[in-house]
Design a protein around this motif. Sequence first.
Motif, PDB file in Angstrom:
ATOM      1  N   LYS A 139       1.575  20.710  80.497  1.00 56.06           N
ATOM      2  CA  LYS A 139       2.278  21.227  81.676  1.00 56.06           C
ATOM      3  C   LYS A 139       3.285  20.219  82.193  1.00 56.06           C
ATOM      4  O   LYS A 139       3.086  19.008  82.103  1.00 56.06           O
ATOM      5  CB  LYS A 139       1.310  21.642  82.764  1.00 56.06           C
ATOM      6  CG  LYS A 139       0.404  20.564  83.313  1.00 56.06           C
ATOM      7  CD  LYS A 139      -0.339  21.101  84.530  1.00 56.06           C
ATOM      8  CE  LYS A 139      -1.598  20.314  84.819  1.00 56.06           C
ATOM      9  NZ  LYS A 139      -2.792  20.871  84.195  1.00 56.06           N
ATOM     10  N   LYS A 140       4.370  20.774  82.701  1.00 55.83           N
ATOM     11  CA  LYS A 140       5.430  19.961  83.292  1.00 55.83           C
ATOM     12  C   LYS A 140       5.516  20.331  84.761  1.00 55.83           C
ATOM     13  O   LYS A 140       5.580  21.511  85.101  1.00 55.83           O
ATOM     14  CB  LYS A 140       6.746  20.297  82.589  1.00 55.83           C
ATOM     15  CG  LYS A 140       7.914  19.434  82.954  1.00 55.83           C
ATOM     16  CD  LYS A 140       9.168  20.008  82.314  1.00 55.83           C
ATOM     17  CE  LYS A 140      10.217  18.944  82.126  1.00 55.83           C
ATOM     18  NZ  LYS A 140      11.376  19.516  81.412  1.00 55.83           N
ATOM     19  N   TRP A 150       6.454  15.563  82.776  1.00 57.37           N
ATOM     20  CA  TRP A 150       5.355  16.057  81.953  1.00 57.37           C
ATOM     21  C   TRP A 150       4.073  15.386  82.438  1.00 57.37           C
ATOM     22  O   TRP A 150       4.065  14.192  82.725  1.00 57.37           O
ATOM     23  CB  TRP A 150       5.574  15.728  80.472  1.00 57.37           C
ATOM     24  CG  TRP A 150       6.599  16.621  79.851  1.00 57.37           C
ATOM     25  CD1 TRP A 150       7.913  16.321  79.632  1.00 57.37           C
ATOM     26  CD2 TRP A 150       6.408  17.961  79.403  1.00 57.37           C
ATOM     27  NE1 TRP A 150       8.551  17.395  79.076  1.00 57.37           N
ATOM     28  CE2 TRP A 150       7.647  18.411  78.913  1.00 57.37           C
ATOM     29  CE3 TRP A 150       5.302  18.830  79.364  1.00 57.37           C
ATOM     30  CZ2 TRP A 150       7.825  19.703  78.395  1.00 57.37           C
ATOM     31  CZ3 TRP A 150       5.475  20.102  78.840  1.00 57.37           C
ATOM     32  CH2 TRP A 150       6.719  20.530  78.362  1.00 57.37           C
ATOM     33  N   VAL A 151       3.013  16.146  82.522  1.00 52.57           N
ATOM     34  CA  VAL A 151       1.736  15.617  83.015  1.00 52.57           C
ATOM     35  C   VAL A 151       0.888  15.177  81.827  1.00 52.57           C
ATOM     36  O   VAL A 151       0.757  15.919  80.853  1.00 52.57           O
ATOM     37  CB  VAL A 151       0.960  16.702  83.807  1.00 52.57           C
ATOM     38  CG1 VAL A 151      -0.372  16.149  84.305  1.00 52.57           C
ATOM     39  CG2 VAL A 151       1.800  17.220  84.964  1.00 52.57           C
TER      40      VAL A 151
ATOM     41  N   GLY B  26       6.693  16.685  75.929  1.00 49.12           N
ATOM     42  CA  GLY B  26       7.549  15.540  76.238  1.00 49.12           C
ATOM     43  C   GLY B  26       8.129  14.881  75.005  1.00 49.12           C
ATOM     44  O   GLY B  26       9.265  14.402  75.021  1.00 49.12           O
ATOM     45  N   TYR B  63       5.316   6.985  74.596  1.00 49.72           N
ATOM     46  CA  TYR B  63       4.010   7.552  74.226  1.00 49.72           C
ATOM     47  C   TYR B  63       3.263   6.664  73.220  1.00 49.72           C
ATOM     48  O   TYR B  63       2.039   6.669  73.181  1.00 49.72           O
ATOM     49  CB  TYR B  63       4.175   8.951  73.625  1.00 49.72           C
ATOM     50  CG  TYR B  63       4.786   9.941  74.581  1.00 49.72           C
ATOM     51  CD1 TYR B  63       4.172  10.216  75.794  1.00 49.72           C
ATOM     52  CD2 TYR B  63       5.967  10.598  74.277  1.00 49.72           C
ATOM     53  CE1 TYR B  63       4.724  11.113  76.686  1.00 49.72           C
ATOM     54  CE2 TYR B  63       6.527  11.504  75.157  1.00 49.72           C
ATOM     55  CZ  TYR B  63       5.904  11.765  76.363  1.00 49.72           C
ATOM     56  OH  TYR B  63       6.452  12.648  77.232  1.00 49.72           O
ATOM     57  N   PRO B  93      -0.635  13.257  74.789  1.00 49.33           N
ATOM     58  CA  PRO B  93      -1.938  13.744  75.263  1.00 49.33           C
ATOM     59  C   PRO B  93      -1.798  15.103  75.957  1.00 49.33           C
ATOM     60  O   PRO B  93      -0.810  15.348  76.650  1.00 49.33           O
ATOM     61  CB  PRO B  93      -2.362  12.663  76.267  1.00 49.33           C
ATOM     62  CG  PRO B  93      -1.697  11.429  75.779  1.00 49.33           C
ATOM     63  CD  PRO B  93      -0.378  11.868  75.209  1.00 49.33           C
ATOM     64  N   SER B  95      -2.478  18.457  78.402  1.00 51.53           N
ATOM     65  CA  SER B  95      -2.668  18.600  79.856  1.00 51.53           C
ATOM     66  C   SER B  95      -2.740  20.071  80.262  1.00 51.53           C
ATOM     67  O   SER B  95      -2.181  20.474  81.272  1.00 51.53           O
ATOM     68  CB  SER B  95      -1.536  17.897  80.594  1.00 51.53           C
ATOM     69  OG  SER B  95      -0.275  18.394  80.173  1.00 51.53           O
ATOM     70  N   GLY B  96      -3.442  20.862  79.446  1.00 47.78           N
ATOM     71  CA  GLY B  96      -3.594  22.276  79.783  1.00 47.78           C
ATOM     72  C   GLY B  96      -4.605  22.485  80.894  1.00 47.78           C
ATOM     73  O   GLY B  96      -5.185  21.545  81.421  1.00 47.78           O
TER      74      GLY B  96
END
Lengths: 155, 97
Positions: A139-140, A150-151, B26, B63, B93, B95-96
């Motif tokens: 998720k951003k 971006w997270v 990203g 990253y 990494p 992040s859902g």
Amino acid sequence: MPSKTDSSTENDNDDGQIQLRITREPIDDADLTKSVRSNRCGAVVLFLGTVREITGEKKTASLEYEAYEEMAMTELRRLIELTRQKWPVEKVSLAHRVGHLDPGDIAIGIAISTPHRQEGFEAARFLMDRIKETVPIWKKENWADGSADWVHPED
Amino acid sequence: MTACFAGRISESMTDSIQVMVRCFAGLKEKIGKPEFSLVLPSGCSCAAFKEQLVASWPEAAVYSSRLLVARNGSYLNDSDLIHDRDELACFPPVSGG
């Protein structure tokens, strides 16, 4: 293979015991709970991950979710199987949304039915915690001040 | 002459491999495209692949070692070997949720 991000990806197996979906459409939590109800179960646990507007002192305008769909579906199936090996889970219905989400929107919904409540709470927590670690979805944050990030979990 | 030419061809084939890489989130933004190919030394480990990727795209250095690599939908460990013509996925990494 091009990823099919503009439509739902639906999959049923185990005779309809598992329903999985990565979708651009809003998630209906009532549908999720209804789909796991069973006369063999005394508990239905529902978890919703929703878009938080305020984080510390920062305000979120919206979130943008991106998925590597083929692998995300594979990984979700693997984690559901792992969960079912540990607890007597009858049915699982899981939907993850991708694309643009506004504050308050549901990003992920997980409904689980089990014979008793304790195993339902534990199974739902286990599954959600694992999803956060390995399912390739990102998720951003689009912040209210116009910036975007971006997270990533270690941030 | 012919033998020498054939020798050079086979030598170059055993010394380097080529992989296709899909990237996401990203990392895709840093690299500027969703897919690219990368030439690696044969016998290259997953860790060395990540180092090569960051050397080719210094923007991805943010990253660095946190990059995750998957082949056929399964995560690779740093010590796993990369093979010629592998189709890899590489991303930051997750992040859902």
